[in-house]
Design a protein around this motif. Sequence first.
Motif, PDB file in Angstrom:
ATOM      1  N   PRO A  68       0.574  -1.285   0.206  1.00  0.00           N
ATOM      2  CA  PRO A  68      -0.021   0.124  -0.086  1.00  0.00           C
ATOM      3  C   PRO A  68       0.650   1.222   0.158  1.00  0.00           C
ATOM      4  N   MET A  69       2.185   1.101   0.482  1.00  0.00           N
ATOM      5  CA  MET A  69       2.766   2.490   0.460  1.00  0.00           C
ATOM      6  C   MET A  69       3.656   2.527  -0.790  1.00  0.00           C
ATOM      7  N   ILE A  70       3.621   1.837  -1.745  1.00  0.00           N
ATOM      8  CA  ILE A  70       4.332   2.278  -2.957  1.00  0.00           C
ATOM      9  C   ILE A  70       4.005   3.687  -3.570  1.00  0.00           C
ATOM     10  N   TYR A  71       2.527   3.749  -3.311  1.00  0.00           N
ATOM     11  CA  TYR A  71       1.974   5.034  -3.621  1.00  0.00           C
ATOM     12  C   TYR A  71       1.802   6.048  -2.493  1.00  0.00           C
ATOM     13  N   GLY A  72       1.587   5.134  -1.574  1.00  0.00           N
ATOM     14  CA  GLY A  72       1.257   5.986  -0.114  1.00  0.00           C
ATOM     15  C   GLY A  72       2.345   6.932   0.008  1.00  0.00           C
ATOM     16  N   VAL A  75       2.670  10.052  -1.903  1.00  0.00           N
ATOM     17  CA  VAL A  75       1.407  10.850  -1.366  1.00  0.00           C
ATOM     18  C   VAL A  75       1.773  11.586  -0.070  1.00  0.00           C
ATOM     19  N   ARG A  76       2.328  10.907   0.851  1.00  0.00           N
ATOM     20  CA  ARG A  76       2.634  11.471   1.934  1.00  0.00           C
ATOM     21  C   ARG A  76       3.810  12.523   2.046  1.00  0.00           C
ATOM     22  N   ALA A  77       4.751  12.426   1.051  1.00  0.00           N
ATOM     23  CA  ALA A  77       5.919  13.005   0.935  1.00  0.00           C
ATOM     24  C   ALA A  77       5.406  14.351   0.234  1.00  0.00           C
ATOM     25  N   LEU A 135      -4.018   6.652   5.739  1.00  0.00           N
ATOM     26  CA  LEU A 135      -4.574   7.380   6.796  1.00  0.00           C
ATOM     27  C   LEU A 135      -3.360   7.764   7.956  1.00  0.00           C
ATOM     28  N   LYS A 136      -2.998   6.672   8.225  1.00  0.00           N
ATOM     29  CA  LYS A 136      -1.818   6.767   9.241  1.00  0.00           C
ATOM     30  C   LYS A 136      -0.794   7.585   9.243  1.00  0.00           C
ATOM     31  N   VAL A 137      -0.479   7.843   7.658  1.00  0.00           N
ATOM     32  CA  VAL A 137       0.889   8.696   7.776  1.00  0.00           C
ATOM     33  C   VAL A 137       0.359   9.979   7.305  1.00  0.00           C
ATOM     34  N   LEU A 138      -1.073  10.309   6.689  1.00  0.00           N
ATOM     35  CA  LEU A 138      -1.090  11.608   6.288  1.00  0.00           C
ATOM     36  C   LEU A 138      -1.999  12.413   7.472  1.00  0.00           C
ATOM     37  N   GLU A 139      -2.674  11.571   8.302  1.00  0.00           N
ATOM     38  CA  GLU A 139      -3.485  12.381   9.387  1.00  0.00           C
ATOM     39  C   GLU A 139      -2.688  13.231  10.189  1.00  0.00           C
ATOM     40  N   GLN A 156     -10.504  16.796  13.447  1.00  0.00           N
ATOM     41  CA  GLN A 156     -10.536  17.307  12.387  1.00  0.00           C
ATOM     42  C   GLN A 156      -9.764  16.724  11.245  1.00  0.00           C
ATOM     43  N   ALA A 157      -8.393  16.449  11.811  1.00  0.00           N
ATOM     44  CA  ALA A 157      -7.472  15.978  10.513  1.00  0.00           C
ATOM     45  C   ALA A 157      -8.073  14.646  10.126  1.00  0.00           C
ATOM     46  N   ARG A 158      -8.591  13.874  11.023  1.00  0.00           N
ATOM     47  CA  ARG A 158      -9.155  12.645  10.585  1.00  0.00           C
ATOM     48  C   ARG A 158     -10.471  12.722   9.502  1.00  0.00           C
ATOM     49  N   ALA A 159     -11.091  13.746   9.772  1.00  0.00           N
ATOM     50  CA  ALA A 159     -12.590  13.927   8.763  1.00  0.00           C
ATOM     51  C   ALA A 159     -11.812  14.683   7.574  1.00  0.00           C
ATOM     52  N   ILE A 160     -10.768  15.479   7.638  1.00  0.00           N
ATOM     53  CA  ILE A 160     -10.356  16.008   6.226  1.00  0.00           C
ATOM     54  C   ILE A 160      -9.860  14.896   5.471  1.00  0.00           C
TER      55      ILE A 160
END
Length: 202
Positions: A68-72, A75-77, A135-139, A156-160
Amino acid sequence: MSENQGLSLRERTRNAIRDQIAQVAIVMFDEQGFDETTVDQIAVAVGISSRSFFRYFGAKEDVILGDPMIYGEPVRASLAENIGTMPIWDAMRAAFGPVVARTEEDPDWTLRATRVMISTPTLRARNTEKHLAWLKVLEPLVADALKGSDNTRIFQARAITLAALTCLDVTSAEWVRRDGAVGNGQLLDEAFAFLKPVALTA
């Protein structure tokens, strides 16, 4: 391709074979159905043994949804780079740039893969797991950019973040429904525009 830069000849060869298997398998999944297509059938079509298939993929599902983190991670970066310089919701959209770029790199293959994923319950479940990993790395990045108490920022971060991931899912489904007639990036822009919260535009 850039993803092969810095890799040894053996690693590049392995990636090329893996891509070849995936190209054949995706077409078979799309035309025959994911559950109806066996590893043995894929192996025969590619010209390898079934045992060799599992040297490249841990399971049939990994052809569609692997790490899942190949593109995750891209995205995070991207989010980490942009979240301090633009409104949060805009930064979330920009973060999905690497995902959109992948669809534009090979739209036919990606459209087939997305269609297979959407039409297969087990793959849809795996896709949900993938987004939970994202979600775990973006939130935390979103929470750090918000104001208020810890509980408020986390909520709010989780909702966004979940709203942004939902935009990505809805866009994928609509892209398939329109059979790729409208670009994935354009549809994602539209989805984000629909939900753009006034409070995050400042």
